[in-house]
Every structure is written in C-alpha cells, then in structure tokens.
Motif scaffolding. Structure first.
Motif, PDB file in Angstrom:
ATOM      1  N   GLU A  22      -1.803  -1.007  -6.571  1.00 59.57           N
ATOM      2  CA  GLU A  22      -2.688  -0.176  -5.751  1.00 59.57           C
ATOM      3  C   GLU A  22      -3.665  -1.047  -4.978  1.00 59.57           C
ATOM      4  O   GLU A  22      -4.423  -1.797  -5.562  1.00 59.57           O
ATOM      5  CB  GLU A  22      -3.457   0.784  -6.673  1.00 59.57           C
ATOM      6  CG  GLU A  22      -4.124   1.912  -5.957  1.00 59.57           C
ATOM      7  CD  GLU A  22      -3.153   2.756  -5.146  1.00 59.57           C
ATOM      8  OE1 GLU A  22      -3.043   2.481  -3.934  1.00 59.57           O
ATOM      9  OE2 GLU A  22      -2.505   3.668  -5.689  1.00 59.57           O
ATOM     10  N   GLY A  39       6.223  -1.127  -8.107  1.00 60.30           N
ATOM     11  CA  GLY A  39       6.654  -0.365  -9.278  1.00 60.30           C
ATOM     12  C   GLY A  39       5.815  -0.638 -10.512  1.00 60.30           C
ATOM     13  O   GLY A  39       6.105  -0.131 -11.595  1.00 60.30           O
ATOM     14  N   LEU A  40       4.760  -1.418 -10.344  1.00 55.32           N
ATOM     15  CA  LEU A  40       3.971  -1.852 -11.497  1.00 55.32           C
ATOM     16  C   LEU A  40       2.892  -0.816 -11.836  1.00 55.32           C
ATOM     17  O   LEU A  40       1.709  -1.093 -11.802  1.00 55.32           O
ATOM     18  CB  LEU A  40       3.341  -3.211 -11.191  1.00 55.32           C
ATOM     19  CG  LEU A  40       3.197  -4.177 -12.367  1.00 55.32           C
ATOM     20  CD1 LEU A  40       4.517  -4.374 -13.070  1.00 55.32           C
ATOM     21  CD2 LEU A  40       2.632  -5.501 -11.902  1.00 55.32           C
ATOM     22  N   TYR A  41       3.338   0.396 -12.146  1.00 55.96           N
ATOM     23  CA  TYR A  41       2.390   1.440 -12.547  1.00 55.96           C
ATOM     24  C   TYR A  41       2.948   2.164 -13.760  1.00 55.96           C
ATOM     25  O   TYR A  41       4.157   2.178 -13.988  1.00 55.96           O
ATOM     26  CB  TYR A  41       2.140   2.418 -11.404  1.00 55.96           C
ATOM     27  CG  TYR A  41       3.367   3.131 -10.902  1.00 55.96           C
ATOM     28  CD1 TYR A  41       4.113   2.602  -9.857  1.00 55.96           C
ATOM     29  CD2 TYR A  41       3.789   4.338 -11.452  1.00 55.96           C
ATOM     30  CE1 TYR A  41       5.242   3.240  -9.389  1.00 55.96           C
ATOM     31  CE2 TYR A  41       4.920   4.992 -10.986  1.00 55.96           C
ATOM     32  CZ  TYR A  41       5.642   4.439  -9.962  1.00 55.96           C
ATOM     33  OH  TYR A  41       6.755   5.071  -9.494  1.00 55.96           O
ATOM     34  N   ASP A  55      -2.190   0.957 -12.349  1.00 59.00           N
ATOM     35  CA  ASP A  55      -1.377   0.675 -11.175  1.00 59.00           C
ATOM     36  C   ASP A  55      -1.844  -0.640 -10.556  1.00 59.00           C
ATOM     37  O   ASP A  55      -2.873  -0.698  -9.900  1.00 59.00           O
ATOM     38  CB  ASP A  55      -1.480   1.810 -10.152  1.00 59.00           C
ATOM     39  CG  ASP A  55      -0.430   1.666  -9.057  1.00 59.00           C
ATOM     40  OD1 ASP A  55       0.101   0.547  -8.899  1.00 59.00           O
ATOM     41  OD2 ASP A  55      -0.141   2.654  -8.376  1.00 59.00           O
ATOM     42  N   TYR A  80      -5.658   0.366  -2.537  1.00 59.89           N
ATOM     43  CA  TYR A  80      -6.600   1.268  -1.874  1.00 59.89           C
ATOM     44  C   TYR A  80      -8.025   0.816  -2.110  1.00 59.89           C
ATOM     45  O   TYR A  80      -8.275  -0.181  -2.748  1.00 59.89           O
ATOM     46  CB  TYR A  80      -6.398   2.691  -2.380  1.00 59.89           C
ATOM     47  CG  TYR A  80      -5.296   3.375  -1.641  1.00 59.89           C
ATOM     48  CD1 TYR A  80      -5.578   4.186  -0.555  1.00 59.89           C
ATOM     49  CD2 TYR A  80      -3.980   3.176  -1.998  1.00 59.89           C
ATOM     50  CE1 TYR A  80      -4.570   4.797   0.144  1.00 59.89           C
ATOM     51  CE2 TYR A  80      -2.965   3.786  -1.301  1.00 59.89           C
ATOM     52  CZ  TYR A  80      -3.259   4.590  -0.233  1.00 59.89           C
ATOM     53  OH  TYR A  80      -2.263   5.181   0.459  1.00 59.89           O
ATOM     54  N   TYR A 135      -4.498  14.666  -3.362  1.00 56.17           N
ATOM     55  CA  TYR A 135      -5.298  13.472  -3.089  1.00 56.17           C
ATOM     56  C   TYR A 135      -6.299  13.235  -4.221  1.00 56.17           C
ATOM     57  O   TYR A 135      -6.559  14.128  -5.014  1.00 56.17           O
ATOM     58  CB  TYR A 135      -6.059  13.610  -1.762  1.00 56.17           C
ATOM     59  CG  TYR A 135      -5.780  14.872  -1.023  1.00 56.17           C
ATOM     60  CD1 TYR A 135      -4.850  14.891   0.021  1.00 56.17           C
ATOM     61  CD2 TYR A 135      -6.415  16.054  -1.371  1.00 56.17           C
ATOM     62  CE1 TYR A 135      -4.576  16.056   0.691  1.00 56.17           C
ATOM     63  CE2 TYR A 135      -6.140  17.232  -0.693  1.00 56.17           C
ATOM     64  CZ  TYR A 135      -5.217  17.236   0.339  1.00 56.17           C
ATOM     65  OH  TYR A 135      -4.938  18.394   1.006  1.00 56.17           O
ATOM     66  N   ARG A 173       0.826  -1.199   0.000  1.00 53.25           N
ATOM     67  CA  ARG A 173       0.000   0.000   0.000  1.00 53.25           C
ATOM     68  C   ARG A 173       0.868   1.261   0.000  1.00 53.25           C
ATOM     69  O   ARG A 173       0.555   2.252  -0.650  1.00 53.25           O
ATOM     70  CB  ARG A 173      -0.883  -0.041   1.244  1.00 53.25           C
ATOM     71  CG  ARG A 173      -1.843   1.103   1.381  1.00 53.25           C
ATOM     72  CD  ARG A 173      -2.518   1.023   2.748  1.00 53.25           C
ATOM     73  NE  ARG A 173      -3.114   2.282   3.079  1.00 53.25           N
ATOM     74  CZ  ARG A 173      -4.417   2.554   2.975  1.00 53.25           C
ATOM     75  NH1 ARG A 173      -5.233   1.613   2.587  1.00 53.25           N
ATOM     76  NH2 ARG A 173      -4.882   3.733   3.279  1.00 53.25           N
ATOM     77  N   ARG A 174       1.979   1.208   0.722  1.00 58.81           N
ATOM     78  CA  ARG A 174       2.877   2.366   0.786  1.00 58.81           C
ATOM     79  C   ARG A 174       3.941   2.327  -0.313  1.00 58.81           C
ATOM     80  O   ARG A 174       4.832   3.157  -0.341  1.00 58.81           O
ATOM     81  CB  ARG A 174       3.544   2.427   2.163  1.00 58.81           C
ATOM     82  CG  ARG A 174       2.593   2.836   3.278  1.00 58.81           C
ATOM     83  CD  ARG A 174       3.276   2.847   4.636  1.00 58.81           C
ATOM     84  NE  ARG A 174       3.496   1.499   5.130  1.00 58.81           N
ATOM     85  CZ  ARG A 174       4.683   0.934   5.259  1.00 58.81           C
ATOM     86  NH1 ARG A 174       5.769   1.604   4.952  1.00 58.81           N
ATOM     87  NH2 ARG A 174       4.801  -0.303   5.696  1.00 58.81           N
ATOM     88  N   LYS A 175       3.862   1.341  -1.183  1.00 62.51           N
ATOM     89  CA  LYS A 175       4.861   1.132  -2.236  1.00 62.51           C
ATOM     90  C   LYS A 175       6.265   1.034  -1.649  1.00 62.51           C
ATOM     91  O   LYS A 175       7.228   1.560  -2.214  1.00 62.51           O
ATOM     92  CB  LYS A 175       4.797   2.259  -3.280  1.00 62.51           C
ATOM     93  CG  LYS A 175       3.502   2.235  -4.088  1.00 62.51           C
ATOM     94  CD  LYS A 175       3.666   2.974  -5.391  1.00 62.51           C
ATOM     95  CE  LYS A 175       2.387   2.976  -6.208  1.00 62.51           C
ATOM     96  NZ  LYS A 175       1.937   1.626  -6.579  1.00 62.51           N
ATOM     97  N   ASP A 176       6.378   0.388  -0.514  1.00 62.66           N
ATOM     98  CA  ASP A 176       7.648   0.310   0.194  1.00 62.66           C
ATOM     99  C   ASP A 176       8.398  -0.954  -0.241  1.00 62.66           C
ATOM    100  O   ASP A 176       8.357  -1.986   0.427  1.00 62.66           O
ATOM    101  CB  ASP A 176       7.376   0.295   1.705  1.00 62.66           C
ATOM    102  CG  ASP A 176       8.653   0.427   2.513  1.00 62.66           C
ATOM    103  OD1 ASP A 176       9.739   0.250   1.938  1.00 62.66           O
ATOM    104  OD2 ASP A 176       8.553   0.706   3.717  1.00 62.66           O
ATOM    105  N   ALA A 177       9.080  -0.842  -1.384  1.00 64.82           N
ATOM    106  CA  ALA A 177       9.784  -2.004  -1.932  1.00 64.82           C
ATOM    107  C   ALA A 177      10.903  -2.451  -0.995  1.00 64.82           C
ATOM    108  O   ALA A 177      11.194  -3.648  -0.888  1.00 64.82           O
ATOM    109  CB  ALA A 177      10.337  -1.670  -3.316  1.00 64.82           C
ATOM    110  N   SER A 178      11.531  -1.488  -0.312  1.00 66.78           N
ATOM    111  CA  SER A 178      12.628  -1.849   0.595  1.00 66.78           C
ATOM    112  C   SER A 178      12.135  -2.778   1.695  1.00 66.78           C
ATOM    113  O   SER A 178      12.784  -3.763   2.035  1.00 66.78           O
ATOM    114  CB  SER A 178      13.231  -0.600   1.233  1.00 66.78           C
ATOM    115  OG  SER A 178      13.524   0.374   0.274  1.00 66.78           O
ATOM    116  N   GLU A 179      10.966  -2.461   2.268  1.00 63.77           N
ATOM    117  CA  GLU A 179      10.470  -3.301   3.346  1.00 63.77           C
ATOM    118  C   GLU A 179      10.020  -4.655   2.817  1.00 63.77           C
ATOM    119  O   GLU A 179      10.221  -5.690   3.465  1.00 63.77           O
ATOM    120  CB  GLU A 179       9.326  -2.627   4.108  1.00 63.77           C
ATOM    121  CG  GLU A 179       9.016  -3.416   5.370  1.00 63.77           C
ATOM    122  CD  GLU A 179       7.881  -2.840   6.209  1.00 63.77           C
ATOM    123  OE1 GLU A 179       7.626  -1.633   6.103  1.00 63.77           O
ATOM    124  OE2 GLU A 179       7.270  -3.628   6.956  1.00 63.77           O
TER     125      GLU A 179
END
Lengths: 437, 218
Positions: free
Chosen positions: A273, A224-226, A270, A275, A294, A195-201
């Motif tokens: 996503e 990154g799939l957007y 995306d 959401y 937003y 949800r946060r696009k946090d690839a590192s985590e």
C-alpha cells in the motif's frame, strides 16, 4: 457588480451541502462520541485557520494533492492563500511555533471542515468534515499502536459491528525502490502500478530493466503482499536492504503491541500500500468496512513534516471522515433515532407566567423545551409537535383540565396524564418525575 | 463468512464472451443465463458469486464505490476514467488499440509532426487531451457516445480518436490510422475496501483467475 437575474437565488455550488436538523443531529452525535474517545485518551482539542498562505499548506503535499487545493489571492499582499485541504501541516506548524516550548509528547485533537477541489461524487464532496488527532514527539512503535487502538475504540464506541484496519509501512516499499535502479519515468510508472496493485504491468516494466532478478521478482510480488500476520513472515525474504528491514521490524513491533492489546483480529497488513500523503514516513493505516467502498479514516507516521517548519520532531496521527462514518453507521442501522425537543409547552391561558415558570424549571433540569407561540387549536399544535419529533407536550388552560392543572401528553404513545401544576413542579424539582433525554 | 457473496461486474459487448468463459472455468455456474436471456443479474450460490451485467464504461464506477467487489474493464476505459480501483490482473483478452484516424483524402499531404491544432471527435476526451497536450498540440475535443467514425464525414471534426481491433470499420468509413495512442486489454479490477475486508475470498479468486490466464497464454 455581478448581474442578477430577477429570479430568487437559491442555487448551491457543486461540492458543498446544507444539513437539515435531522442530518446535523446525526453528525453531532458522531462527532461528540469520537471526540469523547479522543478526550479519554488524553487528547486536547485545537482549532486551526480555515485559510492560510498556500506555501504553508503545500508543505508535504504531493503533486496530486497540490492540484486539489482551493486557491485565492490576498488582496493586500497579492500572496496566494488557500483553503485548508489537510489539518496535519497546520498542526505541524502550530507545534513548530506556538507549542514548541511545551514538553513532549503533545496530544492534539481537532474536528474541522476541509476543502479539496475535486469532482464531487458519492462519498466525497468538496467541503467535508474530518475528526482527527496528532500525537507529537514520540518515535516509539507504542505511539503508532496507540493511534490504531484509538481508531478501533472509536469505531467500536460508535457501534460499528464490522471493520478492519489496514496497516502498512511506507518505508518498506521505499527501501525496495532504493535497491533497484530506475529512470524517473519508469520509477513513476512502477509507483503507479504498485498503487493500483497492477502486477501485470510491473512484470512488463521490470522485463525491460536490468538488475537482480530476485529483487525484481519481489517488486512484482509486492501488490500481493497483503493479508494476516503471515504477510510479515513472507516479507522477511523480501527485505533487501537496511531501510526495508527496519521498516519490517518496525511494523512487526507495532503489530505485536496491538496483538497484546487483543486487537489483532481487526488488523490486516498490506505492504504494497503506497497510499497516504507524501509526508508519511512509517506505519500508515486506514479503516475499512464492508458497507463502503472507500476508507473511513486515514493516517500514519510523519517524522519529517514538523521539521520542515523548523522543529525536527517525530509524530503520528489520523483522521476520520465524518461523512463516511455516517454512511457506514447508517448501513449498519446503529445510529440513534432523531429526536426533536423534549417538551413543547402549549398554553391557552392569556397569562403566560405559569408556562414560563414550567419552561424555566424543565430547562434547569436539563430538558430542551420549546413553546408554541403561534395561536392555533390544540390538534394543530400537537400536529406541529409530532412533525418536529418533539417527545412530549404540556398543555395548559385547555378544556380537558382545570385551571390549576396541566395535561402531560406523551406524543409517541399518546398517553395522557393530568397533574396539578404545583405538584408537577415539585416532582420535577425533586427528580421524582424524570424522563430520558 | 466464507459463504458471503462476492459481486462481480461484467461488461456487455465485445469482452462478455471471454469474461463469462473465464468465470465459468473457475467454477461459476449458469452464466449462460446472462448471455441468452435479458437478465442483468445472476446469482450463483454454489460458487458464492453474483454477477451484474453492465455497460463497459459503468463497470469502474460500480467497483470504485463498492457496489461491486470486482469487475472486468478495458484498460482504455480505466485510463480514461482514472478511477481509484486496484487492477491486479491483465486478463489478456479483448485486445484493441486506441488510435488517431483521419479521412484518406486528408492523409495525402498530412504530417502529424506539423500539427498545432486539431479538432477530434472521441469517446475518450481525457486520453485525447493528454495525448495531444503532451506533444504541445492544441486540441478541441468533441465528446461523442457512439458511431465516432461518422464524425469526419458529417463535418463534425477532421479527425477521430477511437478503438480499433481489425481496422475494418475505419476502412469502411473511408478513414485511415495515423497514430497509435495505446494498446488495451481487459483488466480485472477490485474495490479497495473489498480487497481489505474480504481478502481471503478476493485473494483466492484473483489467484485462481491468474492461474487460468497464465494457462490460456501458454
């Protein structure tokens, strides 16, 4: 009893607003335009209750949405009531009960306030206005495309110059999550990170999890799939199971229909996503503009929600947030200027019959007409008219004209014309004299 | 639309140097202006980037509302504020830990497992409350904006929750760490609408930054 302080009470609670005439007019304009687009697509307006039993409103609401519901107790039954926080479950219930025997598809529209208990901030109050539609009884991708096409048309109709519709398919992500085995705690963390696009985590989380390396790589790449159409091709190699493959094929169909409508420039895809509401079950989308941080709207497919009220039936829908539309339109300066009444009749005659006749005639012709009832001098009346953004003044019984004449004064240009009252009335009746409203 | 400006919010303070270096490496010019003068804004037309210099705690707010397209913020601040922003990249620098600390004299006969009620001074009321409530401990939070280490000495609270990097400040104020709550590094954050409406440029920037971060790590 609530103890009262001796001061006059004028405080307004957090998260609600009063709207003055100028602000109300802008919102009415946006609402009318949007609802007229909905009508043109064959949608009929409905009204749902402002409050309901909590149990109805919590159907299909995720945990974080549940927390934001305003709740209170029904004094008679002791049951929990709630202010509506989302129209879709209410419309779903309406479809599953009163509308159940009508032939499908149903096309329903609404414009209503919604309440959410959240920290008020720019772009989101506790009471806000939604204008939305629900398209019920169709599972075809054409229905999803219709929703997106209507969102585009509404925004164009409102005059918004630049916007993008972000389209996703929630089943794609759910499919990938089916393919990997995760404990509940890790699962929650993965969802939050996507949800946060946090690839590192995600990378860290999957290091600790056994499983197919290719699948894990795909899940890490998901944020990154957007982008444009190329995303569909890229996702092809990532559709690990039936559920993800079907989701992707469905999204492709919707995309192709929209491309056929000539709308592909408005779309971005995306697949990462997540959401939307817990009840969403297919293609979801949000509208974005550069001027606002937003989304302007949200919505998507919810095939299982109406079934939870006892009538299994596919559906999709979306809603605009009125306040955010207003911001976006104001940022692009495309809202029409505020106008007060079309005419103010200022009458110095003791006998008011002529003034009343003129007012009635103009109103019959569709103009808005106010009368200056207060006794004051002409400059005072004209100053009032200007202050209230009134377009024109009609002055009777003043020194500047004869007894059977009137002065028509355009308050923007200050141009004055003298007409005989009789002639003026005839020309208004016949339409020879006309003004833009 | 390729030359439209992308606005980047950078945090003053301990993460600034690394942030400036990172954006300089990927092609931003003149960033020393932000370090050496009292400038709070720097526009570099060649790279199409505009930089805002903000307090670290304000960066997520600017990004959430779209006043900045992207920014750099500590993970501690992000968790504390819970803003609705994307966090596509762990930048690796700005490492520190959020810990519970107490005066040395208190530590002698103290067992954190036996706590039932604590009074804590901190800049991180949300994280603190969540941390203790998860363990079933009641907590009274005293929200402060700086110099947290003074609170126990001045009698405001028994314990504190604060960031430590070396532990020196704690020791200088007669405090010792009792528990680690989380580790934090600097994150790249991105506004949701910007990522969608300017995705070509934003994606390009994220990819470039990711490359640099990877190169720095190896």
């Amino acid at each position: 009893m609530v103890s009262r302080s001796p001061e006059v009470q004028t405080a307004i609670p957090k998260g609600v607003r009063v709207l003055l005439p100028e602000e109300t007019a802008k919102r009415r304009y946006i609402m009318a335009k949007t609802l007229s687009v909905f009508r043109r697509w064959g949608f009929q307006e409905v009204v749902t209750p402002t409050f309901e039993y909590l149990d109805v409103l919590s159907v299909g609401a995720g945990e974080d949405q549940q927390e934001k519901i305003f709740k209170f107790v029904d004094r008679q039954t002791g049951q929990l009531l709630a202010l509506r926080s989302d129209l879709t479950p209410q419309v779903a219930r309406m479809v599953a009960t009163s509308l159940r025997h009508r032939p499908l598809p149903l096309r329903l529209a609404y414009a209503a306030t919604v309440f959410r208990y959240q920290e008020p901030q720019a772009g989101r109050q506790r009471e806000f206005f939604q204008i939305g539609v629900e398209l019920i009884g169709l599972e075809q991708p054409e229905a999803d495309a219709e929703m997106i096409a209507m969102a585009v048309e509404s925004l164009k109709e409102l005059g918004l110059g630049y916007f993008q519709i972000d389209v996703g398919q929630v089943e794609f992500f759910r499919g990938l999550m089916d393919a990997v085995e995760l404990g509940p705690e890790v699962r929650r963390k993965v969802i939050s990170a996507v949800r946060r696009k946090d690839a590192s985590e995600l990378e860290l989380l999957f290091q600790a999890v056994p499983g197919d390396d290719r699948l894990k790589e795909c899940l890490i790449a998901l944020p990154g799939l957007y982008g444009g159409k190329e995303v569909l091709a890229k996702a092809e190699g990532m559709a690990f199971n039936q559920r993800a493959r079907e989701a992707l094929a469905n999204l492709r169909q919707v995309y192709e229909i929209l491309a056929f409508y000539g709308l592909s420039d408005y779309l971005i895809i995306d697949l990462g996503e997540t959401y939307g509401f817990e009840y969403h079950s297919g293609v979801v989308f949000e509208a974005f503009t550069k001027a606002l941080g937003y989304p302007l709207s949200g919505g998507g497919r919810y095939d299982d929600l109406i079934g939870r009220f006892g009538y299994p039936c596919p559906a999709t829908g979306f809603a605009f947030d009125l306040e955010r539309l207003l911001w976006a339109l104001e940022a692009e300066r495309v809202l029409p200027a505020y106008k007060g009444a079309d005419f103010l009749i200022i009458d110095f005659n003791p006998d008011k019959r002529q003034a009343l006749r003129l007012a009635r005639l103009l109103r019959e012709k569709g103009y808005s007409v106010a009368r200056d009832i207060i006794k004051r001098d002409l400059p005072g009346s004209l100053a009032y008219a200007r202050d209230a953004s009134i377009g024109r003044a009609i002055v009777l019984g003043t020194a500047g004209c004869k007894k059977d004449e009137l002065i028509l004064k355009d308050l923007l240009s200050d141009r004055e014309e003298i007409h005989s009252i009789e002639g003026f009335s005839q020309k208004v009746s016949s339409g020879e004299l006309r003004w833009p409203t | 639309m390729t030359n439209e400006l992308i606005t980047v919010a950078l945090p003053k303070g301990r993460m600034l140097e690394d942030s400036l270096r990172l954006f300089t490496v990927i092609g931003a010019n003149g960033l020393e202006n932000l370090r050496e003068s009292r400038r709070l804004i720097w526009e570099d037309t060649t790279s199409g980037l505009r930089f805002l210099l903000l307090r670290g705690v304000d960066v997520p707010t600017y990004v959430e509302h779209g006043a900045a397209d992207m920014g750099i913020a500590g993970k501690d601040v992000l968790i504390e504020q819970g803003k609705d922003v994307y966090e596509p990249l762990d930048l690796g620098f700005g490492f520190c830990r959020l810990v519970v600390a107490e005066p040395i004299e208190l530590q002698g006969n103290d067992d954190p497992r036996a706590w039932s009620y604590v009074r804590i001074a901190t800049k991180y009321p949300n994280i603190t409350e969540r941390h203790f409530s998860r363990k079933g401990i009641q907590v009274e939070v005293v929200k402060l904006y700086g110099s947290i280490e003074l609170a126990p000495m001045a009698g405001l609270s028994e314990r504190i929750v604060d960031l430590v990097s070396s532990g020196k400040t704690l020791a200088e104020n007669g405090l010792v760490e009792v528990e680690e709550i989380m580790k934090a590094t600097a994150r790249l954050i991105v506004n949701r609408a910007s990522l969608k409406t300017k995705y070509r440029r934003i994606k390009g920037l994220i990819d470039r930054l990711a490359e640099e971060v990877r190169a720095l790590r190896s």
